[in-house]
Scaffold this active site. Structure first.
Site, PDB file in Angstrom:
ATOM      1  N   LYS A  89      -5.970  -0.759  -8.559  1.00  0.00           N
ATOM      2  CA  LYS A  89      -6.998   0.358  -8.177  1.00  0.00           C
ATOM      3  C   LYS A  89      -6.909   1.550  -8.834  1.00  0.00           C
ATOM      4  O   LYS A  89      -6.048   1.875  -9.569  1.00  0.00           O
ATOM      5  CB  LYS A  89      -6.559   0.518  -6.519  1.00  0.00           C
ATOM      6  CG  LYS A  89      -6.561  -0.639  -5.535  1.00  0.00           C
ATOM      7  CD  LYS A  89      -7.955  -1.283  -5.646  1.00  0.00           C
ATOM      8  CE  LYS A  89      -7.969  -2.478  -4.502  1.00  0.00           C
ATOM      9  NZ  LYS A  89      -9.362  -2.928  -4.450  1.00  0.00           N
TER      10      LYS A  89
ATOM     11  N   HIS B 228       0.689  -1.020   0.057  1.00  0.00           N
ATOM     12  CA  HIS B 228      -0.093  -0.007  -0.022  1.00  0.00           C
ATOM     13  C   HIS B 228       0.690   1.360   0.002  1.00  0.00           C
ATOM     14  O   HIS B 228       1.927   1.322   0.759  1.00  0.00           O
ATOM     15  CB  HIS B 228      -0.992  -0.069   1.329  1.00  0.00           C
ATOM     16  CG  HIS B 228      -1.804   0.914   1.376  1.00  0.00           C
ATOM     17  ND1 HIS B 228      -1.717   2.367   1.919  1.00  0.00           N
ATOM     18  CD2 HIS B 228      -3.150   1.184   1.122  1.00  0.00           C
ATOM     19  CE1 HIS B 228      -2.540   3.186   1.611  1.00  0.00           C
ATOM     20  NE2 HIS B 228      -3.690   2.395   1.305  1.00  0.00           N
TER      21      HIS B 228
ATOM     22  N   ASP C 141     -12.066  17.540   0.477  1.00  0.00           N
ATOM     23  CA  ASP C 141     -12.294  17.563   2.132  1.00  0.00           C
ATOM     24  C   ASP C 141     -10.494  17.902   2.251  1.00  0.00           C
ATOM     25  O   ASP C 141      -9.679  18.076   1.553  1.00  0.00           O
ATOM     26  CB  ASP C 141     -12.220  16.027   2.224  1.00  0.00           C
ATOM     27  CG  ASP C 141     -11.125  15.016   1.766  1.00  0.00           C
ATOM     28  OD1 ASP C 141     -10.103  14.953   1.931  1.00  0.00           O
ATOM     29  OD2 ASP C 141     -11.859  14.246   1.139  1.00  0.00           O
TER      30      ASP C 141
ATOM     31  N   ASP D  60      -5.823   7.949  -7.173  1.00  0.00           N
ATOM     32  CA  ASP D  60      -6.244   8.810  -6.126  1.00  0.00           C
ATOM     33  C   ASP D  60      -5.352  10.115  -5.782  1.00  0.00           C
ATOM     34  O   ASP D  60      -3.999   9.742  -5.582  1.00  0.00           O
ATOM     35  CB  ASP D  60      -6.367   7.947  -4.657  1.00  0.00           C
ATOM     36  CG  ASP D  60      -7.033   8.719  -3.530  1.00  0.00           C
ATOM     37  OD1 ASP D  60      -6.865  10.198  -3.499  1.00  0.00           O
ATOM     38  OD2 ASP D  60      -7.791   8.446  -2.779  1.00  0.00           O
TER      39      ASP D  60
ATOM     40  N   ARG E 130      -2.670   1.043  -4.501  1.00  0.00           N
ATOM     41  CA  ARG E 130      -2.398  -0.467  -4.689  1.00  0.00           C
ATOM     42  C   ARG E 130      -2.500  -0.822  -6.140  1.00  0.00           C
ATOM     43  O   ARG E 130      -3.083  -0.095  -6.611  1.00  0.00           O
ATOM     44  CB  ARG E 130      -3.350  -1.009  -3.646  1.00  0.00           C
ATOM     45  CG  ARG E 130      -3.204  -0.862  -2.038  1.00  0.00           C
ATOM     46  CD  ARG E 130      -4.272  -1.742  -1.392  1.00  0.00           C
ATOM     47  NE  ARG E 130      -5.515  -0.866  -1.761  1.00  0.00           N
ATOM     48  CZ  ARG E 130      -6.757  -1.442  -1.337  1.00  0.00           C
ATOM     49  NH1 ARG E 130      -6.721  -2.646  -0.852  1.00  0.00           N
ATOM     50  NH2 ARG E 130      -7.900  -0.732  -1.440  1.00  0.00           N
TER      51      ARG E 130
ATOM     52  N   HIS F  59      -7.576  15.317   1.440  1.00  0.00           N
ATOM     53  CA  HIS F  59      -7.068  15.403   0.222  1.00  0.00           C
ATOM     54  C   HIS F  59      -6.292  16.666  -0.204  1.00  0.00           C
ATOM     55  O   HIS F  59      -5.727  16.715  -1.125  1.00  0.00           O
ATOM     56  CB  HIS F  59      -8.006  14.833  -0.779  1.00  0.00           C
ATOM     57  CG  HIS F  59      -8.368  13.338  -0.805  1.00  0.00           C
ATOM     58  ND1 HIS F  59      -9.309  12.831   0.015  1.00  0.00           N
ATOM     59  CD2 HIS F  59      -7.848  12.344  -1.378  1.00  0.00           C
ATOM     60  CE1 HIS F  59      -9.242  11.305  -0.194  1.00  0.00           C
ATOM     61  NE2 HIS F  59      -8.408  11.234  -1.187  1.00  0.00           N
TER      62      HIS F  59
ATOM     63  N   ASP G  10     -10.059  13.506  -4.198  1.00  0.00           N
ATOM     64  CA  ASP G  10      -9.540  12.312  -4.473  1.00  0.00           C
ATOM     65  C   ASP G  10      -9.391  12.296  -6.243  1.00  0.00           C
ATOM     66  O   ASP G  10      -8.346  12.096  -6.840  1.00  0.00           O
ATOM     67  CB  ASP G  10     -10.795  11.289  -4.184  1.00  0.00           C
ATOM     68  CG  ASP G  10     -10.239   9.795  -4.657  1.00  0.00           C
ATOM     69  OD1 ASP G  10      -9.621   9.678  -5.831  1.00  0.00           O
ATOM     70  OD2 ASP G  10     -10.924   8.824  -4.350  1.00  0.00           O
TER      71      ASP G  10
ATOM     72  N   CYS H  81      -4.469  12.095  -3.315  1.00  0.00           N
ATOM     73  CA  CYS H  81      -3.643  11.881  -2.102  1.00  0.00           C
ATOM     74  C   CYS H  81      -2.261  11.154  -2.283  1.00  0.00           C
ATOM     75  O   CYS H  81      -1.398  11.288  -1.716  1.00  0.00           O
ATOM     76  CB  CYS H  81      -4.333  11.257  -0.963  1.00  0.00           C
ATOM     77  SG  CYS H  81      -4.767   9.661  -1.033  1.00  0.00           S
ATOM     78  N   TYR H  82      -2.152   9.930  -3.217  1.00  0.00           N
ATOM     79  CA  TYR H  82      -1.233   9.198  -3.279  1.00  0.00           C
ATOM     80  C   TYR H  82      -0.136  10.041  -4.221  1.00  0.00           C
ATOM     81  O   TYR H  82       1.045   9.528  -4.417  1.00  0.00           O
ATOM     82  CB  TYR H  82      -1.486   7.960  -4.043  1.00  0.00           C
ATOM     83  CG  TYR H  82      -2.092   7.131  -3.131  1.00  0.00           C
ATOM     84  CD1 TYR H  82      -1.590   6.772  -1.966  1.00  0.00           C
ATOM     85  CD2 TYR H  82      -3.508   6.700  -3.554  1.00  0.00           C
ATOM     86  CE1 TYR H  82      -2.521   5.650  -1.155  1.00  0.00           C
ATOM     87  CE2 TYR H  82      -4.278   5.913  -2.710  1.00  0.00           C
ATOM     88  CZ  TYR H  82      -3.688   5.512  -1.583  1.00  0.00           C
ATOM     89  OH  TYR H  82      -4.150   4.566  -0.863  1.00  0.00           O
TER      90      TYR H  82
END
Length: 250
Positions: free
Chosen positions: A78, A33, A187, A81, A75, A190, A180, A83-84
């Site tokens: 997936k 992750h 939010d 996103d 991951r 993020h 995201d 935030c990654y």
């Protein structure tokens, strides 16, 4: 329990949590992750135990988490996103700055398991980890034909412009804040990590933390440039130096 014993036990956790893919999981046997990979690597760097990880496999796993949209997935298989952009993009900032702790350049592995050639002559000291001082040379590729990414001497190991494009066009909410992905609500979480990832993108080409990003490293007008963040603690450098000076006197 002695400090040395505590440090040893701390180092064993990320080591045993590194998966066959190369990333780090939350516990042994779980799936790799992005968030755990960043935190595990940062912890190992802080205690000077990064050489216990398979850094070549770790780099290879993170490299291939950047999707066709430009963003990073957390991951395998997936959706990307926003935030990654920090949790995955920040791994490259850590490795570029502190890879000399292991005394050699880490080598990423391509999807077929072949090593991609990397040349880097940058050297730093272990004290750079805690103090955040010193410059970082950029990792450069020797053009291995089996690698699925190409980069010249001063370019990062990920596509920084594509990631900036994803953040600004897909993650940015026209009303303010970040998210995201499209059709997701904005939010604070993020917003924080998308901005941190955007900063890493813009400053990922630099050898010296005191330098300003080149215009070609910034997507859009140069007024988009953000302050650089510390690669371990994810706070702007001015605040890091203030905190470091304060606690050094205590």
């Amino acid at each position: 329990m002695t400090l040395e014993r505590s440090m040893f036990e701390l180092a064993t956790l990320p080591f045993h949590c590194q998966t066959y893919e190369g990333g780090i999981a939350g516990e042994p046997g779980s799936e790799a992750h992005g968030g755990y990979t960043f935190c595990g690597l940062a912890a190992m760097i802080l205690i000077n135990e990064a050489d216990r990880l398979d850094l070549a496999a770790l780099i290879g796993w993170v490299v291939f988490r950047q999707g066709v949209e430009g963003g990073f997935q957390g991951r395998t298989n997936k959706l990307v996103d926003g935030c990654y952009s920090f949790w995955q993009g920040g791994v490259f900032a850590l490795l570029r700055r502190f890879h000399s702790i292991i005394g050699e350049s880490p080598t990423p592995v391509d999807q077929r398991g072949a090593e991609c050639s990397i040349d880097n002559t940058q050297t730093t000291t272990a004290s750079d980890v805690s103090e955040g001082d010193g410059s970082s040379d950029e990792i450069s590729s020797q053009g291995d034909e089996h690698c699925h990414f190409q980069h010249r001497e001063r370019e990062p190991l990920f596509h920084s412009i594509a990631l900036q494009r994803y953040l600004l066009l897909c993650s940015q909410d026209p009303r303010g804040g970040l998210r995201d992905k499209l059709r997701k609500p904005r939010d604070y979480y993020h917003t924080c990590y998308c901005l941190s990832g955007l900063s890493i993108c813009q400053h990922s080409w630099l050898k010296d933390e005191d330098s300003s990003p080149l215009p070609r490293a910034v997507l859009g007008p140069y007024s988009n440039v953000l302050e650089p963040v510390h690669p371990v603690f994810n706070i702007v450098l001015d605040r890091y130096h203030e905190a470091h000076e304060f606690f050094s006197r205590s």
